[in-house]
Scaffold this motif. Structure first.
Motif, PDB file in Angstrom:
ATOM      1  N   TRP A 154      64.186  92.557   8.366  1.00 20.38           N
ATOM      2  CA  TRP A 154      63.909  93.088   6.876  1.00 20.38           C
ATOM      3  C   TRP A 154      64.833  92.559   5.969  1.00 20.38           C
ATOM      4  O   TRP A 154      66.049  92.916   6.437  1.00 20.38           O
ATOM      5  N   TYR A 155      64.548  91.956   4.755  1.00 20.55           N
ATOM      6  CA  TYR A 155      65.436  91.925   3.694  1.00 20.55           C
ATOM      7  C   TYR A 155      64.984  92.508   2.510  1.00 20.55           C
ATOM      8  O   TYR A 155      63.552  92.867   2.480  1.00 20.55           O
ATOM      9  N   ARG A 156      65.861  92.722   1.831  1.00 21.81           N
ATOM     10  CA  ARG A 156      65.485  93.126   0.414  1.00 21.81           C
ATOM     11  C   ARG A 156      66.268  92.329  -1.052  1.00 21.81           C
ATOM     12  O   ARG A 156      67.224  92.087  -0.578  1.00 21.81           O
ATOM     13  N   GLN A 157      65.455  92.469  -2.157  1.00 17.63           N
ATOM     14  CA  GLN A 157      66.139  91.731  -2.970  1.00 17.63           C
ATOM     15  C   GLN A 157      65.949  92.625  -4.421  1.00 17.63           C
ATOM     16  O   GLN A 157      64.874  92.815  -4.796  1.00 17.63           O
ATOM     17  N   ALA A 158      66.947  93.203  -4.806  1.00 20.67           N
ATOM     18  CA  ALA A 158      66.981  94.109  -6.223  1.00 20.67           C
ATOM     19  C   ALA A 158      66.952  93.121  -7.251  1.00 20.67           C
ATOM     20  O   ALA A 158      67.531  92.053  -7.287  1.00 20.67           O
ATOM     21  N   GLN A 196      71.260  89.431  -5.072  1.00 17.50           N
ATOM     22  CA  GLN A 196      70.892  88.316  -3.985  1.00 17.50           C
ATOM     23  C   GLN A 196      70.208  89.254  -2.970  1.00 17.50           C
ATOM     24  O   GLN A 196      70.343  90.425  -2.856  1.00 17.50           O
ATOM     25  N   ARG A 197      69.409  88.313  -2.254  1.00 15.98           N
ATOM     26  CA  ARG A 197      68.513  88.998  -1.275  1.00 15.98           C
ATOM     27  C   ARG A 197      69.542  89.377  -0.076  1.00 15.98           C
ATOM     28  O   ARG A 197      70.547  88.753   0.236  1.00 15.98           O
ATOM     29  N   GLU A 198      69.515  90.591   0.382  1.00 14.21           N
ATOM     30  CA  GLU A 198      70.383  91.265   1.380  1.00 14.21           C
ATOM     31  C   GLU A 198      69.803  91.556   2.674  1.00 14.21           C
ATOM     32  O   GLU A 198      68.529  92.025   2.668  1.00 14.21           O
ATOM     33  N   TRP A 199      70.235  91.646   3.807  1.00 12.06           N
ATOM     34  CA  TRP A 199      69.620  91.937   5.008  1.00 12.06           C
ATOM     35  C   TRP A 199      69.587  93.418   5.127  1.00 12.06           C
ATOM     36  O   TRP A 199      70.684  94.013   4.874  1.00 12.06           O
ATOM     37  N   VAL A 200      68.679  94.017   5.755  1.00  9.70           N
ATOM     38  CA  VAL A 200      68.406  95.259   5.733  1.00  9.70           C
ATOM     39  C   VAL A 200      68.457  95.967   7.262  1.00  9.70           C
ATOM     40  O   VAL A 200      69.180  96.785   7.730  1.00  9.70           O
ATOM     41  N   ALA A 201      67.533  95.042   8.150  1.00  8.32           N
ATOM     42  CA  ALA A 201      67.637  95.458   9.623  1.00  8.32           C
ATOM     43  C   ALA A 201      66.857  94.408  10.513  1.00  8.32           C
ATOM     44  O   ALA A 201      66.319  93.345   9.859  1.00  8.32           O
ATOM     45  N   THR A 202      67.274  94.433  11.742  1.00  5.15           N
ATOM     46  CA  THR A 202      66.922  93.464  12.774  1.00  5.15           C
ATOM     47  C   THR A 202      66.404  94.284  14.029  1.00  5.15           C
ATOM     48  O   THR A 202      67.284  95.031  14.304  1.00  5.15           O
ATOM     49  N   THR A 203      65.459  93.789  14.518  1.00  3.22           N
ATOM     50  CA  THR A 203      65.077  94.347  15.957  1.00  3.22           C
ATOM     51  C   THR A 203      64.816  92.712  16.769  1.00  3.22           C
ATOM     52  O   THR A 203      64.054  92.017  16.151  1.00  3.22           O
ATOM     53  N   THR A 204      65.324  92.800  18.117  1.00  2.00           N
ATOM     54  CA  THR A 204      65.197  91.618  18.776  1.00  2.00           C
ATOM     55  C   THR A 204      63.977  91.761  19.857  1.00  2.00           C
ATOM     56  O   THR A 204      63.357  92.880  19.762  1.00  2.00           O
TER      57      THR A 204
END
Length: 122
Positions: free
Chosen positions: A36-40, A44-52
């Protein structure tokens, strides 16, 4: 060959909760990492979370302890449960899935969702 559909965004007051979903469909063999990423606005778009694919999950410090990412491999879906939301969480949230499709050369590629607006009022 692959479609990603996000849902669950909306307007919520500070301290509230939302759950985002990102469902993949198409000629899919397997899903690997999900992000998941987000962009305010204006940022710039920023990383939020990762699941492998192995099930391990990592979070950005800004959301750790408040957001939970889960995946349902049977449904080709990833979720982001967001609790104790803050105004600074306001952004468009994007899922990114690494997907192997059933087409030569069967190399996994990244696919992005269309984005979900999350607005947190103070």
């Amino acid at each position: 060959q692959v479609q990603l559909v996000e849902s669950g965004g909306g307007l919520v007051q500070a301290g509230g909760s939302l759950r985002l979903s990102c469902a993949a469909s198409g000629n899919i063999i397997s899903l690997d990492a999900m992000d998941w990423y987000r962009q305010a606005p204006g940022k710039q778009r920023e990383w939020v979370a990762t699941t492998t694919s192995g099930g391990s999950t990592n979070y950005a410090d800004s959301v750790k302890g408040r957001f939970t990412m889960t995946r349902d491999n049977a449904k080709n879906t990833v979720y982001l449960q967001m609790n104790d939301l803050k105004p600074e969480d306001t952004a468009v949230y994007y899922c990114k899935l690494n997907i192997r499709i059933n087409r030569f050369p069967y190399i996994p590629n990244d696919y992005w969702g269309q984005g979900s607006q999350v607005t947190v009022s103070s």
